[in-house]
Design an enzyme around this catalytic site. Sequence first.
Site, PDB file in Angstrom:
ATOM      1  N   THR A 102      -6.103   0.306   7.497  1.00 37.60           N
ATOM      2  CA  THR A 102      -7.505   0.658   7.216  1.00 37.60           C
ATOM      3  C   THR A 102      -8.437   0.330   8.391  1.00 37.60           C
ATOM      4  O   THR A 102      -8.166  -0.544   9.206  1.00 37.60           O
ATOM      5  CB  THR A 102      -7.989  -0.101   5.974  1.00 37.60           C
ATOM      6  OG1 THR A 102      -7.691  -1.478   6.152  1.00 37.60           O
ATOM      7  CG2 THR A 102      -7.319   0.403   4.722  1.00 37.60           C
ATOM      8  N   THR A 119      -4.500   5.948  -0.742  1.00 43.25           N
ATOM      9  CA  THR A 119      -5.673   6.066  -1.607  1.00 43.25           C
ATOM     10  C   THR A 119      -5.581   7.254  -2.564  1.00 43.25           C
ATOM     11  O   THR A 119      -6.038   7.162  -3.709  1.00 43.25           O
ATOM     12  CB  THR A 119      -6.943   6.157  -0.729  1.00 43.25           C
ATOM     13  OG1 THR A 119      -6.986   4.983   0.091  1.00 43.25           O
ATOM     14  CG2 THR A 119      -8.201   6.231  -1.563  1.00 43.25           C
ATOM     15  N   LYS A 126       3.613  -1.531  11.652  1.00 45.00           N
ATOM     16  CA  LYS A 126       2.399  -0.851  11.163  1.00 45.00           C
ATOM     17  C   LYS A 126       1.197  -1.283  11.991  1.00 45.00           C
ATOM     18  O   LYS A 126       0.873  -2.478  12.073  1.00 45.00           O
ATOM     19  CB  LYS A 126       2.176  -1.138   9.687  1.00 45.00           C
ATOM     20  CG  LYS A 126       1.016  -0.325   9.114  1.00 45.00           C
ATOM     21  CD  LYS A 126       1.031  -0.327   7.616  1.00 45.00           C
ATOM     22  CE  LYS A 126      -0.132   0.446   7.041  1.00 45.00           C
ATOM     23  NZ  LYS A 126      -0.165   0.377   5.582  1.00 45.00           N
ATOM     24  N   GLY A 130      -6.711  -8.851   0.202  1.00 47.23           N
ATOM     25  CA  GLY A 130      -6.297 -10.122   0.810  1.00 47.23           C
ATOM     26  C   GLY A 130      -4.840 -10.469   0.545  1.00 47.23           C
ATOM     27  O   GLY A 130      -4.485 -11.641   0.396  1.00 47.23           O
ATOM     28  N   CYS A 143      -3.292  -5.956   8.850  1.00 42.07           N
ATOM     29  CA  CYS A 143      -4.183  -6.145   7.710  1.00 42.07           C
ATOM     30  C   CYS A 143      -5.522  -6.724   8.170  1.00 42.07           C
ATOM     31  O   CYS A 143      -5.553  -7.791   8.770  1.00 42.07           O
ATOM     32  CB  CYS A 143      -3.566  -7.079   6.663  1.00 42.07           C
ATOM     33  SG  CYS A 143      -4.665  -7.303   5.248  1.00 42.07           S
TER      34      CYS A 143
HETATM   35  C1  LIG Z   1      -6.049  -1.291  -2.320  1.00 41.28           C
HETATM   36  C2  LIG Z   1      -5.290  -1.211  -1.026  1.00 41.28           C
HETATM   37  C3  LIG Z   1      -4.349  -2.206  -0.705  1.00 41.28           C
HETATM   38  C4  LIG Z   1      -3.632  -2.128   0.503  1.00 41.28           C
HETATM   39  N1  LIG Z   1      -2.688  -3.103   0.781  1.00 41.28           N
HETATM   40  C5  LIG Z   1      -1.943  -2.995   1.913  1.00 41.28           C
HETATM   41  C6  LIG Z   1      -0.890  -3.928   2.192  1.00 41.28           C
HETATM   42  O1  LIG Z   1      -0.595  -4.838   1.412  1.00 41.28           O
HETATM   43  N2  LIG Z   1      -0.207  -3.784   3.369  1.00 41.28           N
HETATM   44  C7  LIG Z   1      -0.482  -2.761   4.265  1.00 41.28           C
HETATM   45  O2  LIG Z   1       0.168  -2.670   5.319  1.00 41.28           O
HETATM   46  N3  LIG Z   1      -1.456  -1.856   3.996  1.00 41.28           N
HETATM   47  C8  LIG Z   1      -2.166  -1.939   2.863  1.00 41.28           C
HETATM   48  N4  LIG Z   1      -3.147  -0.996   2.599  1.00 41.28           N
HETATM   49  C9  LIG Z   1      -3.387   0.070   3.573  1.00 41.28           C
HETATM   50  C10 LIG Z   1      -2.669   1.377   3.190  1.00 41.28           C
HETATM   51  O3  LIG Z   1      -1.263   1.176   3.115  1.00 41.28           O
HETATM   52  C11 LIG Z   1      -2.974   2.496   4.209  1.00 41.28           C
HETATM   53  O4  LIG Z   1      -2.550   2.076   5.502  1.00 41.28           O
HETATM   54  C12 LIG Z   1      -4.459   2.838   4.291  1.00 41.28           C
HETATM   55  O5  LIG Z   1      -5.078   2.740   3.028  1.00 41.28           O
HETATM   56  C13 LIG Z   1      -4.696   4.246   4.849  1.00 41.28           C
HETATM   57  O6  LIG Z   1      -4.055   5.241   4.081  1.00 41.28           O
HETATM   58  P1  LIG Z   1      -4.790   6.045   2.875  1.00 41.28           P
HETATM   59  O7  LIG Z   1      -6.081   6.572   3.414  1.00 41.28           O
HETATM   60  O8  LIG Z   1      -3.805   7.120   2.467  1.00 41.28           O
HETATM   61  O9  LIG Z   1      -4.994   5.046   1.787  1.00 41.28           O
HETATM   62  C14 LIG Z   1      -3.869  -1.055   1.407  1.00 41.28           C
HETATM   63  C15 LIG Z   1      -4.812  -0.064   1.071  1.00 41.28           C
HETATM   64  C16 LIG Z   1      -5.509  -0.118  -0.128  1.00 41.28           C
HETATM   65  C17 LIG Z   1      -6.496   0.985  -0.450  1.00 41.28           C
END
Ligand SMILES: Cc1cc2nc3c(=O)[nH]c(=O)nc-3n(C[C@H](O)[C@H](O)[C@H](O)COP(=O)(O)O)c2cc1C
Length: 305
Positions: A194, A267, A166, A74, A131
């Site tokens: 995500t 991740t 994004k 959040g 988000c």
């Molecule tokens: C714990 C967590 C917090 C995240 N916070 C943000 C954020 O603040 N802003 C954002 O654009 N994406 C955020 N994301 C999304 C990641 O930047 C990324 O787009 C998404 O996790 C997919 O990539 P991955 O599979 O390599 O994690 C967050 C992801 C995770 C797991």
Amino acid sequence: MSTIDLSCRVGDLTCKNPLIAASGTFGFGREMSRFFDLGVLGGVVSKGVTVKERRGNPPHRIAEAPGGMLNAVGLQNPGIEKVIKEDLPWLIKQDTKVIVNAAGDDLGDYVKLAEALNGVGIDAIELNLSCPNVKTGCMAIGSEPALIEEVTRACKEIADVPIWVKLTPNVTHIGDMAKAAEAGGADAVSLINTLLGMRIDIRTKRPVIRNNTGGYSGPGVFPVALRMVHECFKAVNIPIVGLGGIMSAEDVVEMMLAGASAVQVGTATLLDPYTMPTMIEALPSVLESIGATSVSEIVGQMRPW
Ligand SMILES: Cc1cc2nc3c(=O)[nH]c(=O)nc-3n(C[C@H](O)[C@H](O)[C@H](O)COP(=O)(O)O)c2cc1C
């Protein structure tokens, strides 16, 4: 010593290699610098920053899921003023590109953030229009091409650094969203954020995550991210930063073949803080094994049937 050229370009921005830390999984970098010198990275994207401080969602905010995890943090962050004063001065001193992830409820918030970041010394702003874990703004804006274009254009007019947009995967035609960002003047699009998901505790019949839903990330989303990156690669002429489920140097190469000029890793870093340096070390030999002499020459080189 390998002669493979790892440098890559995202529009006007040149990174020493294509590995960039993804937003929300790397904080503002300081804690991670206990593990390795951030200077080895192509870049770092900050945690999502909002105009005012946000305390985020109540717990539980994280749940396990097959092939990854769900989160609904959040957008917890100290607010732009404090971030500019306390976090960015340190991060900017590291020998890596600094991209600030900016998140708002409406157009006015995004404009305020872009204004506040002028002259701070960062290398780009990543507009978080994706988000899934907050009630207003963000993903609502990122699901409407007209709003994506409007917010991008307004920030582009104000900002003194490149604007990346994004995108959310929670749409039917992601290529149309990328086109809207391009029409608004974006310097690049980054994707994916995500995938909206849910887990239920069968004993209590309640969702495991207090927010009911959360964003799914990790290796399980990789095929979806690849497909969407390729769709955007075909739809627009601006560079694409690809992310979603990247776990290895081979995944980096796959993502770049699909059309990404650079990648982000999220991740995987939560599982192993050394994962990005390990990928950077392994990348030259993976490129050599497919006969490439530079990382930039493989961008979009997938050969569709
Ligand atoms: C714990 C967590 C917090 C995240 N916070 C943000 C954020 O603040 N802003 C954002 O654009 N994406 C955020 N994301 C999304 C990641 O930047 C990324 O787009 C998404 O996790 C997919 O990539 P991955 O599979 O390599 O994690 C967050 C992801 C995770 C797991």
